[in-house]
Write an enzyme that holds these catalytic residues in place. Structure first.
Site, PDB file in Angstrom:
ATOM      1  N   LYS A   1       0.846  -1.200   0.000  1.00 53.75           N
ATOM      2  CA  LYS A   1       0.000   0.000   0.000  1.00 53.75           C
ATOM      3  C   LYS A   1       0.878   1.245   0.000  1.00 53.75           C
ATOM      4  O   LYS A   1       0.647   2.195  -0.754  1.00 53.75           O
ATOM      5  CB  LYS A   1      -0.930  -0.008   1.224  1.00 53.75           C
ATOM      6  CG  LYS A   1      -2.055  -1.036   1.106  1.00 53.75           C
ATOM      7  CD  LYS A   1      -2.834  -1.245   2.399  1.00 53.75           C
ATOM      8  CE  LYS A   1      -3.833  -2.396   2.222  1.00 53.75           C
ATOM      9  NZ  LYS A   1      -4.579  -2.749   3.420  1.00 53.75           N
TER      10      LYS A   1
ATOM     11  N   GLN B   1      -4.809  -1.572   9.651  1.00 54.93           N
ATOM     12  CA  GLN B   1      -4.712  -2.883   9.014  1.00 54.93           C
ATOM     13  C   GLN B   1      -5.298  -3.971   9.921  1.00 54.93           C
ATOM     14  O   GLN B   1      -5.018  -4.013  11.116  1.00 54.93           O
ATOM     15  CB  GLN B   1      -3.235  -3.183   8.685  1.00 54.93           C
ATOM     16  CG  GLN B   1      -3.003  -4.439   7.892  1.00 54.93           C
ATOM     17  CD  GLN B   1      -3.535  -4.393   6.461  1.00 54.93           C
ATOM     18  OE1 GLN B   1      -3.715  -3.318   5.890  1.00 54.93           O
ATOM     19  NE2 GLN B   1      -3.819  -5.533   5.892  1.00 54.93           N
TER      20      GLN B   1
ATOM     21  N   ASP C   1     -11.174   2.718   3.979  1.00 51.75           N
ATOM     22  CA  ASP C   1     -11.489   1.291   3.878  1.00 51.75           C
ATOM     23  C   ASP C   1     -12.994   1.063   3.673  1.00 51.75           C
ATOM     24  O   ASP C   1     -13.410  -0.001   3.223  1.00 51.75           O
ATOM     25  CB  ASP C   1     -11.125   0.598   5.208  1.00 51.75           C
ATOM     26  CG  ASP C   1      -9.865  -0.237   5.118  1.00 51.75           C
ATOM     27  OD1 ASP C   1      -9.548  -0.728   4.028  1.00 51.75           O
ATOM     28  OD2 ASP C   1      -9.213  -0.395   6.167  1.00 51.75           O
TER      29      ASP C   1
HETATM   30  N1  GUN Z   1      -6.764  -6.893   5.980  1.00 56.28           N
HETATM   31  C1  GUN Z   1      -7.005  -7.611   4.846  1.00 56.28           C
HETATM   32  N2  GUN Z   1      -7.624  -6.834   3.930  1.00 56.28           N
HETATM   33  C2  GUN Z   1      -7.777  -5.614   4.489  1.00 56.28           C
HETATM   34  C3  GUN Z   1      -8.334  -4.384   4.041  1.00 56.28           C
HETATM   35  O1  GUN Z   1      -8.844  -4.268   2.920  1.00 56.28           O
HETATM   36  N3  GUN Z   1      -8.275  -3.345   4.919  1.00 56.28           N
HETATM   37  C4  GUN Z   1      -7.736  -3.459   6.155  1.00 56.28           C
HETATM   38  N4  GUN Z   1      -7.751  -2.388   6.927  1.00 56.28           N
HETATM   39  N5  GUN Z   1      -7.221  -4.584   6.606  1.00 56.28           N
HETATM   40  C5  GUN Z   1      -7.240  -5.653   5.768  1.00 56.28           C
END
Ligand code: GUN
Length: 285
Positions: free
Chosen positions: A52, A96, A119
């Site tokens: 990311k 996350q 998100d």
């Molecule tokens: N863990 C796995 N996929 C995601 C996501 O799309 N966002 C977040 N915040 N954590 C994740």
């Protein structure tokens, strides 16, 4: 033989377009910024967060990763989120998942300001999505809709089956399909006779995290098949939830793993961050 929906290529194309948009935004004094909070030492999460951060850099989004130790308390994390909520230079906040067990995920997700929740996990955004209003939609389902648009797949009136009912993929996927006028069925681990649903489907989206969830006998000739899975086979090779080699002979369009849905997820996170910055800027005026 199906057309392979190339998420990697589409993601590169969209990121090129974003670069230009971000340059224009910067000329107007808008500098999109994302902060990712990573708690603990989950190795998969570390890889996701690194990707990311790298993707933000590629398109010109400022990004910061805050890493916190495995023993972090819920209160400590809430204080960090609150500081980021207040910080005028921060447009998007992403905590996350998964979080260490001493921290309640729901409480943390609810503490993020909905207008910084790139998100799309805050109940306000979930609610807005369910009534079809403007909101941050979760990245993976948004990326799938973007792929349909790229490949000219019109889902209006089509019989779409989603397998999996998670808050991250299955449920928001169903809401986005509905917003695009599809007829939607959500199947899950308790569904009886799954094949009776998938065999009638024009579009099947599989997000169970289990290999071999969708086999060739379960698919109608000419169906569109999207695989959200990310698993490893006995040889340690990445694979999805769909029996790809067999299903691609029957499908009209199919996403590979890797190189399908995965790259699109990050692209949509970048898109949400740009939109957060634009809305933030408008709100300040
Ligand atoms: N863990 C796995 N996929 C995601 C996501 O799309 N966002 C977040 N915040 N954590 C994740």
């Amino acid at each position: 033989m199906a057309t392979i929906m190339d998420g990697k290529a589409l993601s590169l194309k969209l990121k090129e377009q974003m670069k230009q948009r971000i340059e224009q935004l910067k000329q107007q004094g808008i500098n999109p910024k994302l902060v990712v909070v990573l708690v603990g030492d989950n190795s998969a999460s570390q890889v996701y967060v690194r990707n990311k951060h790298k993707s933000c850099g590629e398109v010109g989004i400022e990004s910061e990763v805050i890493t916190m130790p495995e023993q972090t308390t819920q209160q400590e994390l809430l204080e960090v989120v609150e500081r980021l909520n207040q910080d005028e230079t921060v447009d998007g906040i992403l905590v996350q998942l998964p979080l260490p067990k001493q921290i309640d995920e729901k409480t943390v997700l609810r503490s993020i300001l909905p207008e910084k929740d790139v998100d799309g996990f805050h109940p306000v955004n979930v609610g807005l999505l369910s009534i079809g209003d403007e909101c941050f939609a979760p990245a993976t389902p948004s990326g799938i809709i973007a792929m349909f648009q790229e490949y000219g797949i019109d889902i209006a009136g089509k019989n779409c089956v989603v397998i999996g009912r998670s808050n991250i993929v299955g449920k928001p996927m169903a809401a986005l399909l509905l917003k695009n006028n599809a007829t939607v069925t959500i199947c899950h681990s308790k569904t009886e006779d799954l094949a009776s649903y998938t065999r009638r489907a024009d579009v099947v989206i599989v997000a169970t995290g289990r290999r071999h969830t969708l086999t060739a006998e379960m698919v109608k000739e000419g169906a569109v098949v999207v695989d959200v899975g990310m698993n490893r086979n006995e040889q340690g090779k990445l694979c999805g939830d769909v029996d790809y080699e067999e299903v691609k002979e029957k499908a009209s369009f199919i996403t590979p793993v890797p190189g399908g849905v995965g790259p699109m997820t990050i692209t949509e996170l970048l898109e949400n961050t740009i939109q957060a910055a634009q809305r933030h800027h408008r709100a300040e005026k």
